[in-house]
Write an enzyme that holds these catalytic residues in place. Structure first.
Site, PDB file in Angstrom:
ATOM      1  N   GLN A  71       0.821  -1.212   0.000  1.00 46.61           N
ATOM      2  CA  GLN A  71       0.000   0.000   0.000  1.00 46.61           C
ATOM      3  C   GLN A  71       0.860   1.270   0.000  1.00 46.61           C
ATOM      4  OE1 GLN A  71      -3.109   0.492  -0.700  1.00 46.61           O
ATOM      5  NE2 GLN A  71      -3.295  -1.708  -1.018  1.00 46.61           N
ATOM      6  N   SER A  72       2.044   1.178  -0.558  1.00 47.54           N
ATOM      7  CA  SER A  72       2.940   2.326  -0.595  1.00 47.54           C
ATOM      8  C   SER A  72       2.381   3.449  -1.471  1.00 47.54           C
ATOM      9  CB  SER A  72       4.303   1.879  -1.142  1.00 47.54           C
ATOM     10  OG  SER A  72       5.075   3.001  -1.515  1.00 47.54           O
TER      11      SER A  72
END
Ligand SMILES: *Cc1c(COP(=O)(O)O)cnc(C)c1O
Length: 328
Positions: A71-72
């Site tokens: 989820q960067s």
């Protein structure tokens, strides 16, 4: 100081008052909207990427590799930046490929980045990065590695110039801040703000809320920030006099570890959404705002202080945490 940058962001981002939150505490609360930098839903990495992408272009690279969590926000903004600049993008993501793509990971896919999963062990990432780089070189490509979070001196320049931008807005709005809160994780934002504070004489105290748990970091956060500031001293005429002990970090809100949503982050997301109609994210800004709001509601700062919350983005991650947030 003038550094070349590749334009990616809508700047300046808005700086505005938060009237409803300010009614609830004995402080005047403002927000700087780096959730509105505009690149594929925005965030703080866009400012860093303006300098990193320009550096890659100047050095004649044609491919970007970067790494991060699934989820960067950094990876998602890098994918979008590469598309704009005509560079090939490879993302090395932690863990194994999930069945369903959500949030930032889904956007990475839509943006067409090449996705690689490095397996469960974070430790293996360095080797995986090196292997990927070698593989691309063997294919005749020229890969440029952007560090996790875009946090080196080049990336931090995004936040050095953000301070100049803030100073102009403060002048135009006749404002001064006593405290500036934000989320600090890979260190580039904080290092840039500290360098900018020195260069542009920004008053007030910076209040970096630490996001990661110390034990989970390979290099301690204060060390990362210190190294970037020392690299700045080395490459410029300036000499920021600083001891590693002097690097501010607000600890105590990070005990659940990176990416774990607790009642704190939920409370923060809810307060900001309900009072001001502004969306925070579950990993970074939810945690940082909780830290700030906790200090404000407990009246831990001098009365009537002017407080700035620097919103650093992260909206897509909300969708990846839909299970945790359903009963907010
Ligand atoms: C990366 C990120 C941060 C932290 O910035 P660093 O420069 O890594 O310390 C804060 N908020 C959001 C939404 C981010 O994506």
């Amino acid at each position: 100081m003038m550094f070349p940058k590749y334009p990616l962001a809508f700047l300046p981002t808005p700086l505005h008052f938060l009237p409803n939150l300010s009614q609830k505490v004995p402080y005047q609360v403002y927000i700087k909207r780096d959730d509105q930098t505009g690149l594929a839903s925005g965030g703080n990495k866009t400012r860093k990427l303006e300098f990193l992408i320009q550096e890659a272009i100047n050095l004649d690279f044609d491919t970007i590799i970067t790494a991060g969590a699934q989820q960067s926000n950094h990876c998602r903004q890098t994918a979008a930046a590469c598309n704009k600049a005509g560079l090939e993008c490879h993302l090395l993501l932690n863990g194994v490929e999930p069945e369903n793509f959500q949030g930032n990971l889904l956007l990475d896919k839509i943006l067409g980045a090449h996705l690689h999963f490095s397996g469960e062990k974070n430790k293996g990432r360095c080797q995986a990065l090196e292997n990927l780089k070698q593989k691309l070189i063997n294919q005749g490509k020229k890969p440029y590695i952007v560090p996790v979070g875009g946090s080196n001196l080049t990336g931090a320049l995004g936040y050095v110039s953000a301070v100049a931008e803030l100073k102009q807005q403060m002048k135009a709005q006749n404002l001064d801040f006593d405290y500036i809160f934000f989320a600090s994780s890979s260190g580039g934002t904080q290092a840039g703000l500290m360098i900018g504070q020195y260069l542009y004489n920004l008053g007030g105290k910076i209040m970096p809320v630490m996001i990661d748990k110390e034990e989970e970091m390979q290099v301690p956060l204060n060390q990362k920030i210190f190294d970037i500031i020392m690299a700045f001293n080395h490459q410029s005429q300036h000499k920021i006099d600083l001891l590693i002990e002097d690097i501010p970090l607000i600890k105590g809100y990070n005990t659940s570890g990176y990416g774990t949503v607790t009642t704190h982050e939920k409370e923060a997301i809810k307060v900001m959404a309900h009072e001001e109609g502004i969306l925070l994210d579950p990993v970074y800004t939810g945690r940082a705002f909780y830290g700030m709001w906790d200090m404000l509601t407990r009246h831990l700062l001098p009365e009537n202080s002017r407080v700035l919350f620097w919103h650093t983005g992260g909206l897509p991650a909300l969708f990846a945490y839909h299970k945790e947030l359903k009963n907010i």
